[in-house]
Design an enzyme around this catalytic site. Structure first.
Site, PDB file in Angstrom:
ATOM      1  N   LEU A 212       0.884  -0.996   0.013  1.00 13.65           N
ATOM      2  CA  LEU A 212      -0.048  -0.076   0.038  1.00 13.65           C
ATOM      3  C   LEU A 212       0.728   1.288  -0.048  1.00 13.65           C
ATOM      4  O   LEU A 212       1.798   1.334   0.821  1.00 13.65           O
ATOM      5  CB  LEU A 212      -0.799   0.082   1.365  1.00 13.65           C
ATOM      6  CG  LEU A 212      -1.670   0.917   1.360  1.00 13.65           C
ATOM      7  CD1 LEU A 212      -3.291   0.578   0.725  1.00 13.65           C
ATOM      8  CD2 LEU A 212      -2.408   1.036   2.928  1.00 13.65           C
ATOM      9  N   HIS A 213       0.716   2.057  -1.016  1.00 13.22           N
ATOM     10  CA  HIS A 213       1.698   3.356  -0.594  1.00 13.22           C
ATOM     11  C   HIS A 213       1.034   4.651  -1.267  1.00 13.22           C
ATOM     12  O   HIS A 213       1.470   5.827  -1.337  1.00 13.22           O
ATOM     13  CB  HIS A 213       2.731   3.045  -1.741  1.00 13.22           C
ATOM     14  CG  HIS A 213       2.622   3.071  -3.328  1.00 13.22           C
ATOM     15  ND1 HIS A 213       2.110   2.051  -3.851  1.00 13.22           N
ATOM     16  CD2 HIS A 213       2.738   4.136  -4.111  1.00 13.22           C
ATOM     17  CE1 HIS A 213       2.123   2.285  -5.005  1.00 13.22           C
ATOM     18  NE2 HIS A 213       2.579   3.575  -5.373  1.00 13.22           N
TER      19      HIS A 213
END
Ligand code: UD1
Length: 374
Positions: A212-213
């Site tokens: 996740l970014h």
């Protein structure tokens, strides 16, 4: 001899450039490629380690733009690119994807009337609050050669008025779009063949691979909390989870006061939490996993190539083919919805996987088009 300047800056661009640079080497008599790194990514595993690992020619110039607001980061790239283009006078500027580095290269090249060649053109998610959507729309608008990875991307460009597979010679005033396939498929095939030499003998099997970014989630404490909760629940079911965290995400957990959640993830015996992995470190994890959960555009595709179902941690995706084929499910970022998306994928029979992304020879097609039109 023609000169092509390739601009990379973020991790996925170095990966994509690896495929095209390998193909361009075979045209070395007709064309020389010079690589510029904007320095948008600078951690070893997201930057220079990748050049070495994927045998991308080292950059002739690193602009060291580093992190900052979108405006600041993009602005830091512009004067260095302009000066370099003045010095080198390239015949074309090759850009990848939709990052701030892509936009910076497109702006400077277009202003200097240099042909912009865009790999991964035509993607649209319709999410105008995402910087990537703005970057890709603006870059396509000033590109001369637009290399679409999928038929859907080509259709998007056709609808926006770009001539598709024309017989005329494209110029900055008269651009053209071509269907090439996706260079990430070329790369995955190439490096999988070589993986057994490099991958550790002991590999995990059946794990969930989670990343996740995106800033839309990492800036939101409830989203990060939901992500952590969902992963902890999966680990509690007995499923191992591999979680290589982007530095932005790790920083956000700390900045938003979510130390308790970070500690729970780090301490869980079935969660393998780490910093970013290089491409060749991630590939065996991807190959062994049972499912991917991610907001990354690149990883969604890499999962599809290998027949791994993917929970897309976004409400929309620019890779709509993956959802349409039944291999991906998008989800709002709350724990119940994430887990429900996973259940839907686990409950469904695995469908066929159409070759949306081409035949693994996209880079050669791109090379041939560049040689033909430059
Ligand atoms: C960028 C791209 C995104 C792509 C992603 C791949 C834009 C707008 N977004 O997002 O499309 O999917 O790269 O990873 O260009 N950081 C470090 N070390 C690094 C790089 C970043 O610590 O080497 C941290 C910094 O706190 C930085 C934050 O990550 O502020 C965000 O980095 P940035 O390059 O702005 O965007 P990405 O999220 O990586």
């Amino acid at each position: 001899m023609k000169t092509l300047v390739t601009i990379v800056g973020a991790r996925p661009q170095i990966i994509k450039a690896s495929a095209v640079s390998r193909a361009l080497v075979t045209a070395a008599g007709a064309l020389r490629e010079i690589i510029v790194h904007t320095g948008q990514h600078y951690d070893g595993k997201m930057s220079l380690d990748l050049f070495r690992e994927l045998r991308v020619p080292l950059p002739a110039l690193n602009l060291e733009a580093g992190s900052g607001s979108h405006a600041l980061q993009t602005a830091r790239m512009l004067p260095g690119l302009e000066a370099f283009f003045h010095e080198i006078r390239p015949d074309g500027v090759l850009l990848y994807g939709d990052t701030n580095s892509t936009l910076a290269g497109a702006l400077v090249a277009a202003r200097m009337h240099l042909p912009v060649l865009h790999v991964e053109a035509g993607l649209r998610s319709g999410e105008h609050n995402m910087p990537e959507e703005i970057n890709r729309v603006c870059t396509d608008r000033v590109s001369t050669l637009l290399f679409a990875p999928t038929a859907r991307a080509l259709d998007n460009l056709g609808r926006e008025g770009v001539p598709v597979h024309p017989s005329f010679l494209p110029s900055p005033e008269r651009p053209a779009a071509f269907l090439t396939g996706d260079v990430m498929l070329d790369n995955q095939r190439y490096f999988l063949e070589r993986l057994d030499e490099t991958a550790p003998a002991q590999q995990l099997q059946g794990q969930v691979l989670a990343t996740l970014h995106r800033e839309t989630v990492t800036a939101d404490p409830s989203g990060l909390r939901a992500f952590a909760r969902a992963l902890l629940d999966i680990a509690e079911e007995g499923i191992p989870v591999v979680l290589p965290l982007h530095p932005r995400t790790r920083n956000s957990f700390a900045a938003l006061g979510l130390d308790h959640e970070m500690e729970a993830l780090a301490k869980h015996p079935r969660i393998r939490l780490s910093g970013p992995l290089t491409y060749l470190e991630l590939l065996p994890v991807l190959r062994g996993c049972s499912m991917v959960m991610t907001d990354s555009g690149g990883l969604q595709k890499e999962a599809y190539f290998l027949g791994k179902p993917v929970v897309i941690l976004r409400e929309r995706t620019e890779w709509e083919e993956i959802v349409a084929s039944g291999w991906g499910v998008t989800t709002p970022i709350d724990a119940a919805s994430i887990l429900e998306a996973r259940r839907r994928l686990l409950g469904a029979p695995l469908p066929g996987r159409p070759a949306f992304f081409g035949d693994g020879h996209a880079a050669e097609k791109i090379r041939d088009l560049i040689l033909e039109y430059l």
